[in-house]
Design an enzyme around this catalytic site. Structure first.
Site, PDB file in Angstrom:
ATOM      1  N   HIS A   6       0.843  -1.198   0.000  1.00  0.00           N
ATOM      2  CA  HIS A   6       0.000   0.000   0.000  1.00  0.00           C
ATOM      3  C   HIS A   6       0.868   1.235   0.000  1.00  0.00           C
ATOM      4  O   HIS A   6       2.046   1.201   0.332  1.00  0.00           O
ATOM      5  CB  HIS A   6      -0.982   0.003   1.182  1.00  0.00           C
ATOM      6  CG  HIS A   6      -0.409   0.487   2.465  1.00  0.00           C
ATOM      7  ND1 HIS A   6      -1.025   1.445   3.241  1.00  0.00           N
ATOM      8  CD2 HIS A   6       0.719   0.166   3.117  1.00  0.00           C
ATOM      9  CE1 HIS A   6      -0.293   1.671   4.320  1.00  0.00           C
ATOM     10  NE2 HIS A   6       0.763   0.909   4.265  1.00  0.00           N
ATOM     11  N   CYS A  67       3.690   5.578   5.464  1.00  0.00           N
ATOM     12  CA  CYS A  67       3.701   4.437   6.385  1.00  0.00           C
ATOM     13  C   CYS A  67       5.129   3.926   6.530  1.00  0.00           C
ATOM     14  O   CYS A  67       5.925   4.008   5.596  1.00  0.00           O
ATOM     15  CB  CYS A  67       2.803   3.328   5.826  1.00  0.00           C
ATOM     16  SG  CYS A  67       2.763   1.823   6.835  1.00  0.00           S
ATOM     17  N   GLN A  85      -7.467  -2.003   9.757  1.00  0.00           N
ATOM     18  CA  GLN A  85      -8.687  -1.222   9.896  1.00  0.00           C
ATOM     19  C   GLN A  85      -9.702  -1.702   8.865  1.00  0.00           C
ATOM     20  O   GLN A  85      -9.337  -2.069   7.744  1.00  0.00           O
ATOM     21  CB  GLN A  85      -8.385   0.262   9.707  1.00  0.00           C
ATOM     22  CG  GLN A  85      -7.509   0.837  10.807  1.00  0.00           C
ATOM     23  CD  GLN A  85      -7.113   2.270  10.503  1.00  0.00           C
ATOM     24  OE1 GLN A  85      -7.904   3.053  10.023  1.00  0.00           O
ATOM     25  NE2 GLN A  85      -5.860   2.592  10.786  1.00  0.00           N
ATOM     26  N   SER A 108      -6.063   6.072   9.291  1.00  0.00           N
ATOM     27  CA  SER A 108      -4.643   6.377   9.099  1.00  0.00           C
ATOM     28  C   SER A 108      -4.416   7.435   8.031  1.00  0.00           C
ATOM     29  O   SER A 108      -3.414   8.142   8.064  1.00  0.00           O
ATOM     30  CB  SER A 108      -3.871   5.114   8.712  1.00  0.00           C
ATOM     31  OG  SER A 108      -3.900   4.185   9.767  1.00  0.00           O
ATOM     32  N   HIS A 111      -5.205   5.775   1.128  1.00  0.00           N
ATOM     33  CA  HIS A 111      -4.333   4.723   0.610  1.00  0.00           C
ATOM     34  C   HIS A 111      -4.674   4.375  -0.831  1.00  0.00           C
ATOM     35  O   HIS A 111      -5.815   4.538  -1.256  1.00  0.00           O
ATOM     36  CB  HIS A 111      -4.541   3.383   1.362  1.00  0.00           C
ATOM     37  CG  HIS A 111      -4.594   3.438   2.825  1.00  0.00           C
ATOM     38  ND1 HIS A 111      -3.573   2.988   3.630  1.00  0.00           N
ATOM     39  CD2 HIS A 111      -5.561   3.871   3.675  1.00  0.00           C
ATOM     40  CE1 HIS A 111      -3.912   3.121   4.903  1.00  0.00           C
ATOM     41  NE2 HIS A 111      -5.110   3.656   4.952  1.00  0.00           N
TER      42      HIS A 111
END
Length: 117
Positions: A6, A67, A85, A108, A111
């Site tokens: 990702h 990330c 998640q 977060s 993505h």
């Protein structure tokens, strides 16, 4: 179990608005700006498939993802139900192996996902 790469763009709405790649705050980045950047990356990857898409996606993740997985080209390793998640898990499960998602939003940030297995 599934495996995915990702690329995460954190923004002011992210639960922890700090890039793991740069250490810089992302609290001045709007969700709209994050989406615009992801759309640019998606456009660069359009038309690729298979290993070429996987390799190009990993290169983009390494260069841009917020990330900590950026160092592994966005590779999150194997994960199963409940490990991620819910929006991210659902986005990954909806993909066929070897394909890339559109934009998926989670706590977060925003993505794009490439499902490896």
């Amino acid at each position: 179990m599934v495996r995915a790469l990702h690329l995460l763009c954190k923004h002011q709405g992210s639960r922890n608005p700090v890039s793991r790649r740069t250490g810089a705050s992302t609290s001045d980045v709007t969700k709209e700006q994050a989406h615009a950047e992801l759309k640019t990356i998606i456009a660069k990857l359009q038309g690729l498939e298979g290993q070429a898409l996987c390799d190009a996606f990993a290169k983009e993740a390494q260069a841009r993802s917020d990330c900590g997985s950026y160092a592994q080209g966005g590779d999150l390793g194997d994960f199963g139900p409940g490990d991620m998640q819910k929006p991210f898990e659902d986005g990954t499960m909806a993909l066929a192996v070897g394909t890339m998602s559109g934009i998926v939003d989670s706590d977060s940030g925003s993505h794009i996902i490439f499902r490896m297995s």
